[in-house]
Scaffold this motif. Structure first.
Motif, short mmCIF file in Angstrom:
data_model
loop_
_atom_site.label_atom_id
_atom_site.label_comp_id
_atom_site.label_asym_id
_atom_site.label_seq_id
_atom_site.Cartn_x
_atom_site.Cartn_y
_atom_site.Cartn_z
N ILE A 252 32.16 136.67 73.61
CA ILE A 252 30.81 136.12 73.47
C ILE A 252 30.29 136.41 72.06
O ILE A 252 30.42 137.53 71.56
N HIS A 253 29.72 135.39 71.42
CA HIS A 253 29.16 135.57 70.07
C HIS A 253 27.97 134.64 69.89
O HIS A 253 27.73 133.74 70.70
N SER A 254 27.22 134.87 68.81
CA SER A 254 26.09 134.00 68.48
C SER A 254 26.21 133.54 67.03
O SER A 254 26.59 134.32 66.15
N LYS A 255 25.88 132.29 66.79
CA LYS A 255 25.99 131.71 65.45
C LYS A 255 25.14 132.44 64.42
O LYS A 255 25.49 132.49 63.24
N ASP A 256 24.00 132.97 64.86
CA ASP A 256 23.07 133.59 63.91
C ASP A 256 23.23 135.11 63.80
O ASP A 256 22.35 135.79 63.28
N ASP A 257 24.36 135.63 64.27
CA ASP A 257 24.62 137.07 64.16
C ASP A 257 24.73 137.44 62.68
O ASP A 257 25.63 136.97 61.99
N ASP A 258 23.81 138.27 62.19
CA ASP A 258 23.82 138.64 60.77
C ASP A 258 24.49 139.99 60.53
O ASP A 258 24.54 140.46 59.39
N VAL A 259 25.01 140.62 61.58
CA VAL A 259 25.75 141.87 61.44
C VAL A 259 27.25 141.58 61.42
O VAL A 259 27.96 141.96 60.49
N VAL A 260 27.73 140.91 62.46
CA VAL A 260 29.10 140.41 62.47
C VAL A 260 29.01 138.89 62.35
O VAL A 260 28.75 138.19 63.33
N LYS A 261 29.18 138.41 61.14
CA LYS A 261 29.05 136.98 60.90
C LYS A 261 30.15 136.21 61.64
O LYS A 261 31.24 136.73 61.87
N LEU A 262 29.83 134.98 61.98
CA LEU A 262 30.74 134.16 62.78
C LEU A 262 32.12 134.08 62.14
O LEU A 262 33.14 134.13 62.84
N GLU A 263 32.18 134.01 60.82
CA GLU A 263 33.46 133.88 60.13
C GLU A 263 34.36 135.10 60.31
O GLU A 263 35.58 135.01 60.19
N ASN A 264 33.75 136.26 60.61
CA ASN A 264 34.52 137.50 60.81
C ASN A 264 34.72 137.85 62.28
O ASN A 264 35.27 138.90 62.60
N SER A 265 34.26 136.99 63.16
CA SER A 265 34.20 137.32 64.59
C SER A 265 35.51 137.08 65.32
O SER A 265 36.38 136.31 64.88
N ILE A 266 35.62 137.73 66.47
CA ILE A 266 36.75 137.48 67.37
C ILE A 266 36.68 136.05 67.89
O ILE A 266 37.71 135.39 68.07
N TYR A 267 35.46 135.57 68.10
CA TYR A 267 35.28 134.19 68.57
C TYR A 267 35.97 133.22 67.61
O TYR A 267 36.72 132.34 68.03
N GLU A 268 35.71 133.38 66.32
CA GLU A 268 36.29 132.47 65.32
C GLU A 268 37.81 132.58 65.29
O GLU A 268 38.51 131.58 65.15
N ALA A 269 38.32 133.81 65.43
CA ALA A 269 39.77 134.03 65.42
C ALA A 269 40.44 133.39 66.63
O ALA A 269 41.61 132.98 66.56
N CYS A 270 39.70 133.29 67.74
CA CYS A 270 40.26 132.74 68.99
C CYS A 270 40.00 131.25 69.17
O CYS A 270 40.51 130.65 70.12
N LYS A 271 39.20 130.67 68.28
CA LYS A 271 38.71 129.31 68.48
C LYS A 271 39.83 128.29 68.70
O LYS A 271 39.71 127.38 69.50
N HIS A 272 40.92 128.47 67.97
CA HIS A 272 42.03 127.52 68.09
C HIS A 272 43.23 128.13 68.83
O HIS A 272 44.35 127.62 68.75
N LEU A 273 42.96 129.22 69.53
CA LEU A 273 44.01 129.89 70.29
C LEU A 273 44.14 129.23 71.66
O LEU A 273 43.21 129.21 72.44
N ASN A 274 45.29 128.71 71.93
CA ASN A 274 45.50 127.97 73.18
C ASN A 274 46.05 128.90 74.25
O ASN A 274 47.24 128.90 74.55
N LYS A 275 45.15 129.73 74.83
CA LYS A 275 45.55 130.64 75.90
C LYS A 275 44.59 130.49 77.07
O LYS A 275 43.37 130.61 76.90
#
Length: 364
Positions: A252-275
């Motif tokens: 779970i993540h939020s686009k406006d997270d200013d502590v862990v930015k979306l670009e550094n998030s687990i969400y972004e790393a998993c976005k194209h993960l086909n699991k």
């Protein structure tokens, strides 16, 4: 001595001088970065026992103190929480991994919610945090080592034998609960909120934001220190753990997270993960405190703006008159500020319930 020999000797002296200057410069830079690194990871929470006074706010919430050793022999302390009237209703044990610079008691509202739903919860403080030992948090990867040893403690404890184990982490803890999947623990399900994918990425962004172009200069030193202090763990990311595992994971993540930015998030790393075992949930305006209610988030923004106005009016935080500051602190509605998002928590519990059923079906 002929001219060629003299020339070669002079060249050798120049090379030696250059190497000496480089070595001295490197040593000075490393020393400065080491001091900055130590300041960033120094203990920032006291060892005072605040659990007793805080738990009284939650009817029927029972707690039992536990302790265990982590990777370097330091003692970590925490509590097993459950509801007095649910002592036999052991649906599973949820291990809570807390955020950077905090302790597990920052998540007592979430812990209380989980126990209301029939779960036992282990909340513990990482190295250098809360009631646990050491005067330093060591580094970002340390949270993974601490969680690993918490799970070892659980696995050796007969009280939790045959009980499904689930992981819930936020921010620093969100990174930990996914990364620890690289280990061989038997986990039923994982929920990661606002977690970063790797220490390197978050350190890089922080260095660039804090020091601008100088961030590129200090980044190699920071990476070197991380490797020295954390060893192989410094190179392990959350996505590495997720890729190796078939355990159900909710990110779970939020686009406006200013502590862990979306670009550094687990969400972004998993976005194209086909699991098929990985579920992703992205919000627009939940910020970093992602499981708080919309009313709580709105109220927090309001109080932050009020505080900014005070610091602007008086020049700095330290110049605010004590009475004015005391009145402001007294005006804070802490119950509203910590109000959890009931819908989100219901979804998390439902995810955990389904993960337990899936684990049971697999073992049949």
């Amino acid at each position: 001595m002929n001219l060629i020999a003299k020339t070669q000797k002079n060249k050798n002296k120049i090379i030696a001088a250059i190497l000496f200057i480089i070595l001295i410069s490197f040593s000075i830079c490393l020393l400065i970065i080491t001091v900055l690194y130590s300041q960033a990871f120094k203990r920032c929470t006291s060892k005072d026992d605040k659990v007793y006074s805080l738990v009284k706010k939650y009817p029927n919430l029972v707690y039992k103190r536990v302790q265990f050793k982590s990777n370097a022999g330091q003692v970590l302390r925490g509590y097993i929480y459950y509801k007095k009237n649910n002592i036999e209703a052991k649906k599973g044990l949820i291990v809570v991994s807390h955020g950077f610079g905090g302790t597990h008691i920052n998540y007592l509202d979430e812990i209380n919610y989980f126990t209301d739903k029939g779960y036992y919860v282990l909340g513990f403080d990482n190295t250098g945090c809360g009631e646990s030992e050491r005067d330093s948090m060591i580094g970002l990867p340390q949270t993974v080592a601490d969680l690993d040893y918490a799970l070892r403690f659980i696995e050796k404890n007969n009280e939790f034998k045959n009980m499904p184990i689930l992981l819930f982490g936020h921010s620093w803890g969100g990174y930990a609960v996914c990364t620890v999947l690289s280990y061989s623990h038997k986990i039923a399900g994982v929920v990661s909120c606002a977690g970063f994918n790797s220490p390197y990425e978050i350190v890089k962004t922080t260095a660039m934001d804090s020091y601008g172009r100088w961030g590129k200069v200090i980044l190699p030193y920071l990476s070197l220190l991380e490797r020295i202090k954390s060893g192989k763990l410094a190179n392990v990311s959350a996505i590495d753990g997720i890729k190796k595992s078939s355990v159900p994971v909710l990110v779970i993540h939020s686009k406006d997270d200013d502590v862990v930015k979306l670009e550094n998030s687990i969400y972004e790393a998993c976005k194209h993960l086909n699991k098929t075992n990985v579920s992703l949930k992205l919000f627009d305006n939940k910020g970093h405190d992602i499981f708080l209610s919309d009313n709580a988030l709105k109220y927090i923004r309001q109080k932050r703006n009020e505080f900014k106005e005070l610091t602007s009016k008086y020049g700095s935080y330290k110049k605010i008159p004590k009475k004015i500051l005391k009145d402001f602190q007294a005006s804070i509605n802490r119950k509203l500020m910590s109000e959890i998002d009931q819908d989100m928590m219901e979804q998390i519990v439902e995810f955990f319930d389904n993960a337990i059923e899936l684990q049971k079906n697999r073992s049949m």
